[in-house]
Design a protein around this motif. Structure first.
Motif, PDB file in Angstrom:
ATOM      1  N   VAL A   1       0.834  -1.202   0.000  1.00  0.00           N
ATOM      2  CA  VAL A   1       0.000   0.000   0.000  1.00  0.00           C
ATOM      3  C   VAL A   1       0.871   1.256   0.000  1.00  0.00           C
ATOM      4  CG1 VAL A   1      -1.662   1.333   1.354  1.00  0.00           C
ATOM      5  CG2 VAL A   1      -1.987  -1.114   1.038  1.00  0.00           C
ATOM      6  N   ALA A   2       1.935   1.248   0.773  1.00  0.00           N
ATOM      7  CA  ALA A   2       2.830   2.407   0.813  1.00  0.00           C
ATOM      8  C   ALA A   2       3.487   2.630  -0.543  1.00  0.00           C
ATOM      9  CB  ALA A   2       3.888   2.211   1.892  1.00  0.00           C
ATOM     10  N   THR A   3       3.902   1.576  -1.202  1.00  0.00           N
ATOM     11  CA  THR A   3       4.541   1.693  -2.516  1.00  0.00           C
ATOM     12  C   THR A   3       3.558   2.226  -3.555  1.00  0.00           C
ATOM     13  OG1 THR A   3       5.999  -0.151  -1.972  1.00  0.00           O
ATOM     14  CG2 THR A   3       5.797   0.435  -4.287  1.00  0.00           C
ATOM     15  N   ILE A   4       2.364   1.670  -3.566  1.00  0.00           N
ATOM     16  CA  ILE A   4       1.356   2.132  -4.523  1.00  0.00           C
ATOM     17  C   ILE A   4       0.992   3.584  -4.253  1.00  0.00           C
ATOM     18  CG2 ILE A   4      -1.046   1.816  -5.250  1.00  0.00           C
ATOM     19  CD1 ILE A   4      -0.583  -1.209  -4.850  1.00  0.00           C
ATOM     20  N   THR A   5       0.828   3.939  -2.978  1.00  0.00           N
ATOM     21  CA  THR A   5       0.515   5.330  -2.623  1.00  0.00           C
ATOM     22  C   THR A   5       1.622   6.272  -3.072  1.00  0.00           C
ATOM     23  OG1 THR A   5      -0.737   4.558  -0.711  1.00  0.00           O
ATOM     24  CG2 THR A   5      -0.073   6.866  -0.720  1.00  0.00           C
ATOM     25  N   LEU A   6       2.863   5.878  -2.866  1.00  0.00           N
ATOM     26  CA  LEU A   6       3.993   6.709  -3.296  1.00  0.00           C
ATOM     27  C   LEU A   6       3.994   6.903  -4.800  1.00  0.00           C
ATOM     28  CD1 LEU A   6       6.666   8.168  -2.612  1.00  0.00           C
ATOM     29  CD2 LEU A   6       7.794   5.974  -3.036  1.00  0.00           C
ATOM     30  N   LEU A   7       3.759   5.844  -5.541  1.00  0.00           N
ATOM     31  CA  LEU A   7       3.753   5.951  -7.000  1.00  0.00           C
ATOM     32  C   LEU A   7       2.613   6.832  -7.505  1.00  0.00           C
ATOM     33  CD1 LEU A   7       4.640   2.279  -8.000  1.00  0.00           C
ATOM     34  CD2 LEU A   7       6.131   4.284  -8.047  1.00  0.00           C
ATOM     35  N   VAL A   8       1.421   6.665  -6.938  1.00  0.00           N
ATOM     36  CA  VAL A   8       0.267   7.476  -7.354  1.00  0.00           C
ATOM     37  C   VAL A   8       0.490   8.945  -6.996  1.00  0.00           C
ATOM     38  CG1 VAL A   8      -2.197   7.898  -6.939  1.00  0.00           C
ATOM     39  CG2 VAL A   8      -1.358   5.578  -7.327  1.00  0.00           C
ATOM     40  N   HIS A   9       1.009   9.198  -5.789  1.00  0.00           N
ATOM     41  CA  HIS A   9       1.277  10.568  -5.375  1.00  0.00           C
ATOM     42  C   HIS A   9       2.335  11.217  -6.274  1.00  0.00           C
ATOM     43  CE1 HIS A   9       1.884  14.070  -2.867  1.00  0.00           C
ATOM     44  NE2 HIS A   9       3.179  13.790  -2.812  1.00  0.00           N
ATOM     45  N   THR A  10       3.367  10.479  -6.606  1.00  0.00           N
ATOM     46  CA  THR A  10       4.420  11.011  -7.475  1.00  0.00           C
ATOM     47  C   THR A  10       3.867  11.352  -8.848  1.00  0.00           C
ATOM     48  OG1 THR A  10       6.054   9.666  -6.302  1.00  0.00           O
ATOM     49  CG2 THR A  10       6.682  10.500  -8.458  1.00  0.00           C
ATOM     50  N   GLN A  11       3.051  10.479  -9.393  1.00  0.00           N
ATOM     51  CA  GLN A  11       2.471  10.734 -10.702  1.00  0.00           C
ATOM     52  C   GLN A  11       1.531  11.944 -10.664  1.00  0.00           C
ATOM     53  OE1 GLN A  11       0.073   7.566 -12.270  1.00  0.00           O
ATOM     54  NE2 GLN A  11       0.160   8.364 -14.354  1.00  0.00           N
ATOM     55  N   ALA A  12       0.705  12.054  -9.644  1.00  0.00           N
ATOM     56  CA  ALA A  12      -0.207  13.196  -9.527  1.00  0.00           C
ATOM     57  C   ALA A  12       0.572  14.503  -9.375  1.00  0.00           C
ATOM     58  CB  ALA A  12      -1.151  12.996  -8.346  1.00  0.00           C
ATOM     59  N   THR A  13       1.612  14.477  -8.552  1.00  0.00           N
ATOM     60  CA  THR A  13       2.428  15.680  -8.363  1.00  0.00           C
ATOM     61  C   THR A  13       3.117  16.067  -9.668  1.00  0.00           C
ATOM     62  OG1 THR A  13       2.788  15.088  -6.057  1.00  0.00           O
ATOM     63  CG2 THR A  13       4.307  16.687  -7.018  1.00  0.00           C
ATOM     64  N   TYR A  14       3.620  15.101 -10.399  1.00  0.00           N
ATOM     65  CA  TYR A  14       4.283  15.372 -11.672  1.00  0.00           C
ATOM     66  C   TYR A  14       3.315  16.038 -12.646  1.00  0.00           C
ATOM     67  CZ  TYR A  14       6.571  14.577 -16.141  1.00  0.00           C
ATOM     68  OH  TYR A  14       7.121  14.746 -17.375  1.00  0.00           O
ATOM     69  N   HIS A  15       2.115  15.503 -12.764  1.00  0.00           N
ATOM     70  CA  HIS A  15       1.144  16.092 -13.691  1.00  0.00           C
ATOM     71  C   HIS A  15       0.716  17.486 -13.242  1.00  0.00           C
ATOM     72  CE1 HIS A  15       0.823  12.742 -16.384  1.00  0.00           C
ATOM     73  NE2 HIS A  15       0.581  11.901 -15.385  1.00  0.00           N
ATOM     74  N   ARG A  16       0.572  17.689 -11.950  1.00  0.00           N
ATOM     75  CA  ARG A  16       0.217  19.007 -11.436  1.00  0.00           C
ATOM     76  C   ARG A  16       1.322  20.020 -11.731  1.00  0.00           C
ATOM     77  NH1 ARG A  16      -1.227  17.574  -6.524  1.00  0.00           N
ATOM     78  NH2 ARG A  16       0.786  18.025  -5.583  1.00  0.00           N
ATOM     79  N   LEU A  17       2.573  19.607 -11.550  1.00  0.00           N
ATOM     80  CA  LEU A  17       3.696  20.498 -11.855  1.00  0.00           C
ATOM     81  C   LEU A  17       3.783  20.794 -13.354  1.00  0.00           C
ATOM     82  CD1 LEU A  17       6.487  19.188  -9.471  1.00  0.00           C
ATOM     83  CD2 LEU A  17       5.298  21.371  -9.362  1.00  0.00           C
ATOM     84  N   GLN A  18       3.494  19.814 -14.174  1.00  0.00           N
ATOM     85  CA  GLN A  18       3.497  20.047 -15.620  1.00  0.00           C
ATOM     86  C   GLN A  18       2.430  21.079 -15.994  1.00  0.00           C
ATOM     87  OE1 GLN A  18       5.343  19.066 -18.242  1.00  0.00           O
ATOM     88  NE2 GLN A  18       6.763  18.130 -16.815  1.00  0.00           N
ATOM     89  N   GLN A  19       1.253  20.989 -15.384  1.00  0.00           N
ATOM     90  CA  GLN A  19       0.189  21.950 -15.657  1.00  0.00           C
ATOM     91  C   GLN A  19       0.595  23.353 -15.203  1.00  0.00           C
ATOM     92  OE1 GLN A  19      -2.481  21.418 -17.396  1.00  0.00           O
ATOM     93  NE2 GLN A  19      -3.197  23.505 -17.158  1.00  0.00           N
ATOM     94  N   LYS A  20       1.181  23.464 -14.015  1.00  0.00           N
ATOM     95  CA  LYS A  20       1.636  24.762 -13.515  1.00  0.00           C
ATOM     96  C   LYS A  20       2.715  25.343 -14.430  1.00  0.00           C
ATOM     97  CE  LYS A  20      -0.771  25.183  -9.758  1.00  0.00           C
ATOM     98  NZ  LYS A  20      -1.750  26.223  -9.610  1.00  0.00           N
TER      99      LYS A  20
END
Length: 137
Positions: free
Chosen positions: A38-57
């Motif tokens: 669960v921690a690994t999956i959460t880390l991967l999902v959070h990283t991907q969401a943060t990356y896309h948010r930064l790309q939009q910004k």
């Protein structure tokens, strides 16, 4: 070249072997491995969401910066065009005044030459023996 292909194949096989052992560990003892999964999956999902948010910004920031730069460029270009128009008007005024001065100079010179020619003709007419030459001038 063949060596590189073999090394990549061995590395991929090794990674799949590790994944298989992890899945087997989750099946055998889920209470121990589930929190890590669960921690690994959460880390991967959070990283991907943060990356896309930064790309939009980044896209928004770049759009704003390009807009500001283009506005400043347009203002500078408009100022330069105004200066060119003023300079063209000044040059045209200088050409007009120079043309007027040249034309008045030509008229003055023509008048002076005509006056001098008349004076020379009168002088020649008054000289004895050159009376016939006065008519030629």
């Amino acid at each position: 070249w063949l060596y590189l292909v073999v090394m990549v194949a061995v590395m991929v096989a090794y990674i799949f072997e590790i994944i298989c052992w992890l899945i087997l560990g989750c099946v055998v003892n889920p209470n121990k491995y589930l929190p890590y999964s669960v921690a690994t999956i959460t880390l991967l999902v959070h990283t991907q969401a943060t990356y896309h948010r930064l790309q939009q910004k980044y896209k928004e920031f770049r759009t704003r910066v390009v807009g500001v730069v283009m506005e400043a460029f347009q203002a500078k270009l408009a100022g330069a065009m105004d200066m060119v128009r003023k300079a063209a008007g000044t040059v045209q005024g200088a050409i007009d005044s120079a043309t007027t001065a040249v034309n008045s100079g030509i008229e003055g010179a023509t008048g002076a030459v005509s006056g001098a020619a008349a004076g020379v003709g009168a002088s020649m007419a008054s000289m004895p023996g050159l009376g016939g030459a006065a008519g030629a001038v």
